[in-house]
Motif scaffolding. Structure first.
Motif, PDB file in Angstrom:
ATOM      1  N   ALA A   1       0.813  -1.217   0.000  1.00 45.49           N
ATOM      2  CA  ALA A   1       0.000   0.000   0.000  1.00 45.49           C
ATOM      3  C   ALA A   1       0.843   1.262   0.000  1.00 45.49           C
ATOM      4  O   ALA A   1       0.362   2.328  -0.400  1.00 45.49           O
ATOM      5  CB  ALA A   1      -0.935   0.008   1.217  1.00 45.49           C
ATOM      6  N   VAL A   2       2.105   1.166   0.420  1.00 46.46           N
ATOM      7  CA  VAL A   2       2.935   2.371   0.560  1.00 46.46           C
ATOM      8  C   VAL A   2       3.135   3.094  -0.773  1.00 46.46           C
ATOM      9  O   VAL A   2       2.939   4.315  -0.849  1.00 46.46           O
ATOM     10  CB  VAL A   2       4.283   2.029   1.225  1.00 46.46           C
ATOM     11  CG1 VAL A   2       5.194   3.251   1.238  1.00 46.46           C
ATOM     12  CG2 VAL A   2       4.050   1.542   2.652  1.00 46.46           C
ATOM     13  N   PRO A   3       3.517   2.405  -1.871  1.00 47.92           N
ATOM     14  CA  PRO A   3       3.633   3.121  -3.146  1.00 47.92           C
ATOM     15  C   PRO A   3       2.314   3.745  -3.591  1.00 47.92           C
ATOM     16  O   PRO A   3       2.301   4.831  -4.183  1.00 47.92           O
ATOM     17  CB  PRO A   3       4.095   2.028  -4.124  1.00 47.92           C
ATOM     18  CG  PRO A   3       4.727   0.983  -3.266  1.00 47.92           C
ATOM     19  CD  PRO A   3       3.942   0.993  -1.990  1.00 47.92           C
ATOM     20  N   GLN A   4       1.215   3.081  -3.308  1.00 43.76           N
ATOM     21  CA  GLN A   4      -0.089   3.624  -3.687  1.00 43.76           C
ATOM     22  C   GLN A   4      -0.412   4.886  -2.892  1.00 43.76           C
ATOM     23  O   GLN A   4      -0.970   5.851  -3.427  1.00 43.76           O
ATOM     24  CB  GLN A   4      -1.176   2.568  -3.483  1.00 43.76           C
ATOM     25  CG  GLN A   4      -1.012   1.357  -4.387  1.00 43.76           C
ATOM     26  CD  GLN A   4      -2.060   0.287  -4.129  1.00 43.76           C
ATOM     27  OE1 GLN A   4      -2.817   0.356  -3.168  1.00 43.76           O
ATOM     28  NE2 GLN A   4      -2.113  -0.709  -5.008  1.00 43.76           N
ATOM     29  N   LEU A   5      -0.054   4.911  -1.619  1.00 38.55           N
ATOM     30  CA  LEU A   5      -0.286   6.106  -0.803  1.00 38.55           C
ATOM     31  C   LEU A   5       0.573   7.271  -1.287  1.00 38.55           C
ATOM     32  O   LEU A   5       0.162   8.433  -1.201  1.00 38.55           O
ATOM     33  CB  LEU A   5       0.017   5.798   0.664  1.00 38.55           C
ATOM     34  CG  LEU A   5      -0.977   4.891   1.380  1.00 38.55           C
ATOM     35  CD1 LEU A   5      -0.486   4.555   2.786  1.00 38.55           C
ATOM     36  CD2 LEU A   5      -2.353   5.541   1.460  1.00 38.55           C
ATOM     37  N   THR A   6       1.758   6.969  -1.796  1.00 35.98           N
ATOM     38  CA  THR A   6       2.604   8.010  -2.360  1.00 35.98           C
ATOM     39  C   THR A   6       1.924   8.669  -3.552  1.00 35.98           C
ATOM     40  O   THR A   6       1.906   9.898  -3.691  1.00 35.98           O
ATOM     41  CB  THR A   6       3.955   7.418  -2.788  1.00 35.98           C
ATOM     42  OG1 THR A   6       4.594   6.835  -1.652  1.00 35.98           O
ATOM     43  CG2 THR A   6       4.859   8.481  -3.366  1.00 35.98           C
ATOM     44  N   LEU A   7       1.328   7.851  -4.413  1.00 41.36           N
ATOM     45  CA  LEU A   7       0.621   8.380  -5.573  1.00 41.36           C
ATOM     46  C   LEU A   7      -0.633   9.140  -5.149  1.00 41.36           C
ATOM     47  O   LEU A   7      -0.973  10.173  -5.732  1.00 41.36           O
ATOM     48  CB  LEU A   7       0.263   7.231  -6.516  1.00 41.36           C
ATOM     49  CG  LEU A   7       1.466   6.474  -7.107  1.00 41.36           C
ATOM     50  CD1 LEU A   7       1.011   5.181  -7.764  1.00 41.36           C
ATOM     51  CD2 LEU A   7       2.203   7.333  -8.106  1.00 41.36           C
ATOM     52  N   LEU A   8      -1.308   8.624  -4.127  1.00 39.68           N
ATOM     53  CA  LEU A   8      -2.478   9.317  -3.579  1.00 39.68           C
ATOM     54  C   LEU A   8      -2.095  10.706  -3.083  1.00 39.68           C
ATOM     55  O   LEU A   8      -2.804  11.698  -3.336  1.00 39.68           O
ATOM     56  CB  LEU A   8      -3.086   8.477  -2.455  1.00 39.68           C
ATOM     57  CG  LEU A   8      -4.414   8.913  -1.827  1.00 39.68           C
ATOM     58  CD1 LEU A   8      -5.081   7.720  -1.151  1.00 39.68           C
ATOM     59  CD2 LEU A   8      -4.275  10.035  -0.817  1.00 39.68           C
ATOM     60  N   ALA A   9      -0.981  10.787  -2.380  1.00 42.42           N
ATOM     61  CA  ALA A   9      -0.521  12.075  -1.863  1.00 42.42           C
ATOM     62  C   ALA A   9      -0.247  13.043  -3.000  1.00 42.42           C
ATOM     63  O   ALA A   9      -0.575  14.243  -2.916  1.00 42.42           O
ATOM     64  CB  ALA A   9       0.734  11.876  -1.012  1.00 42.42           C
ATOM     65  N   ALA A  10       0.348  12.550  -4.093  1.00 47.77           N
ATOM     66  CA  ALA A  10       0.626  13.414  -5.240  1.00 47.77           C
ATOM     67  C   ALA A  10      -0.657  13.978  -5.826  1.00 47.77           C
ATOM     68  O   ALA A  10      -0.724  15.169  -6.188  1.00 47.77           O
ATOM     69  CB  ALA A  10       1.400  12.632  -6.301  1.00 47.77           C
ATOM     70  N   VAL A  11      -1.682  13.163  -5.918  1.00 50.22           N
ATOM     71  CA  VAL A  11      -2.969  13.637  -6.439  1.00 50.22           C
ATOM     72  C   VAL A  11      -3.561  14.708  -5.518  1.00 50.22           C
ATOM     73  O   VAL A  11      -4.035  15.748  -5.980  1.00 50.22           O
ATOM     74  CB  VAL A  11      -3.956  12.460  -6.599  1.00 50.22           C
ATOM     75  CG1 VAL A  11      -5.348  12.972  -6.966  1.00 50.22           C
ATOM     76  CG2 VAL A  11      -3.464  11.488  -7.659  1.00 50.22           C
ATOM     77  N   ALA A  12      -3.523  14.448  -4.208  1.00 49.65           N
ATOM     78  CA  ALA A  12      -4.087  15.398  -3.249  1.00 49.65           C
ATOM     79  C   ALA A  12      -3.383  16.745  -3.318  1.00 49.65           C
ATOM     80  O   ALA A  12      -4.024  17.809  -3.354  1.00 49.65           O
ATOM     81  CB  ALA A  12      -4.013  14.827  -1.837  1.00 49.65           C
ATOM     82  N   VAL A  13      -2.051  16.726  -3.355  1.00 52.14           N
ATOM     83  CA  VAL A  13      -1.289  17.976  -3.382  1.00 52.14           C
ATOM     84  C   VAL A  13      -1.506  18.707  -4.705  1.00 52.14           C
ATOM     85  O   VAL A  13      -1.666  19.929  -4.733  1.00 52.14           O
ATOM     86  CB  VAL A  13       0.209  17.711  -3.139  1.00 52.14           C
ATOM     87  CG1 VAL A  13       0.999  19.007  -3.236  1.00 52.14           C
ATOM     88  CG2 VAL A  13       0.424  17.071  -1.777  1.00 52.14           C
ATOM     89  N   CYS A  14      -1.538  17.969  -5.797  1.00 51.76           N
ATOM     90  CA  CYS A  14      -1.747  18.583  -7.097  1.00 51.76           C
ATOM     91  C   CYS A  14      -3.101  19.282  -7.167  1.00 51.76           C
ATOM     92  O   CYS A  14      -3.206  20.426  -7.636  1.00 51.76           O
ATOM     93  CB  CYS A  14      -1.634  17.526  -8.193  1.00 51.76           C
ATOM     94  SG  CYS A  14      -1.569  18.202  -9.878  1.00 51.76           S
ATOM     95  N   ARG A  15      -4.134  18.617  -6.691  1.00 50.76           N
ATOM     96  CA  ARG A  15      -5.470  19.226  -6.694  1.00 50.76           C
ATOM     97  C   ARG A  15      -5.525  20.453  -5.794  1.00 50.76           C
ATOM     98  O   ARG A  15      -6.151  21.465  -6.131  1.00 50.76           O
ATOM     99  CB  ARG A  15      -6.495  18.176  -6.253  1.00 50.76           C
ATOM    100  CG  ARG A  15      -6.798  17.140  -7.330  1.00 50.76           C
ATOM    101  CD  ARG A  15      -7.423  15.876  -6.762  1.00 50.76           C
ATOM    102  NE  ARG A  15      -8.666  16.094  -6.063  1.00 50.76           N
ATOM    103  CZ  ARG A  15      -9.882  15.766  -6.524  1.00 50.76           C
ATOM    104  NH1 ARG A  15      -9.997  15.221  -7.734  1.00 50.76           N
ATOM    105  NH2 ARG A  15     -10.965  15.959  -5.813  1.00 50.76           N
TER     106      ARG A  15
END
Length: 326
Positions: A140-154
């Motif tokens: 799940a850790v790599p997926q959470l990294t990508l999730l964080a990128a989406v959140a910050v970008c938005r």
């Protein structure tokens, strides 16, 4: 006192008397304000005048902008620290709840991916780390990294109007130059995730002169891209709001909706790329994200390869396209 003076000069003697401190102490305090981004003018026999204010981080403003239940509610704001990652890790090991947030005006030893240094001058950026306590396997850790990128970008798009995009896995670019990095560090115990520390560094209000010479062509800031100063307190709250929403979506529906959001914000997909990892250097075309968050690359021989880690450079490489440096 300076704000109440309405732009008039205040003498060091008057400040010293009203605060009950020495003139040397007054000089040191003004120096700290300058480090935080405030601009002063000094004149003989007149004293000091506040010429320009900085949008100093404000706990009350951050709290007022939050729409979260957990994230950002347990908040620490520091004037200076070596790294918010270190501060948040200490809190996590002491039992701090998920969503605990540490923000600093300045980092003296900020760090990015793969042990790189992160330039974190005072009063200019968003340097923060959050405690996560996810349930699930290590995958799940790599997926959470990508999730964080989406959140910050938005959050960046909404708060500043800058059309940021994501370079795999989690660098944010604007105009081909890097303006944000994300670092997720997991502490593992008995084969599971004990906690994670999510570090986010956003170059919010940095000017060109705030960067070392070697970084100026590769990085940018929201202020340089938009031409206006960003309210850093509001931006911090916006990131927490977006992250909590997407974190709940991930817990309920898995990675697929996050994957689709990431792809919609990507500046990597459809581009020719160079990948540098333990296997050496490879070239191909970025085609999408896999189910675990891996980057799918169509290699030069036509085969489809999965990239799980390493540096990705957009090719031909624009400024900031490389994973080197900050």
């Amino acid at each position: 006192m300076f704000e109440a003076a309405g732009g008039d000069y205040l003498s060091g003697e008057e400040i010293s008397r009203r605060l009950g401190v020495s003139r040397t102490a007054v000089w040191k305090r003004i120096g700290r304000l300058k480090d935080a981004g405030y601009v002063f003018e000094a004149a003989p026999k007149l004293g000091y005048r506040l010429a320009a204010t900085a949008s100093a981080l404000d706990m009350r403003r951050i709290a007022a902008e939050l729409r979260t239940e957990r994230f950002g509610r347990n908040l620490t704001v520091l004037a200076k620290t070596d790294s918010t990652q270190t501060e948040a890790e200490t809190l996590a090991r002491a039992g701090a709840p998920e969503g605990t947030l540490v923000v600093a005006e300045e980092q003296t030893s900020g760090r990015g991916r793969q042990g790189r240094a992160w330039h974190s001058p005072p009063g200019r950026g968003v340097w923060m780390s959050t405690v996560l306590r996810p349930e699930g396997p290590l995958t799940a850790v790599p997926q959470l990294t990508l999730l964080a990128a989406v959140a910050v970008c938005r959050a960046i798009r909404a708060a500043s109007g800058v059309e940021a995009g994501i370079k795999w896995p989690n660098d944010l670019l604007a105009g081909g130059r890097k303006l944000c990095g994300i670092l997720l560090e997991a502490v593992v115990e008995d084969g599971g995730i004990r906690h994670c520390i999510m570090g986010i560094g956003i170059d919010a209000n940095l000017e060109e002169s705030d960067y070392p010479e070697e970084l100026r062509d590769r990085v940018t800031s929201l202020r340089r891209e938009s031409g206006t100063e960003v309210d850093r307190s509001a931006l911090i709250a916006a990131v927490m709001n977006e992250f909590e929403t997407l974190y709940a979506l991930y817990a309920e529906s898995g990675f697929e909706p996050i994957r689709l959001l990431w792809e919609s914000l990507s500046v990597t997909l459809g581009r020719e790329i160079v990948v540098r990892d333990v296997r050496g250097e490879r070239r191909g075309r970025a085609e999408g994200l896999g189910a675990q968050g891996e980057l799918l690359m169509r290699a030069e021989d036509g085969s489809l390869a999965a990239v799980y880690s390493g540096d990705v450079e957009l090719y031909p490489g624009p400024a900031g396209g490389s994973g080197s440096g900050q």
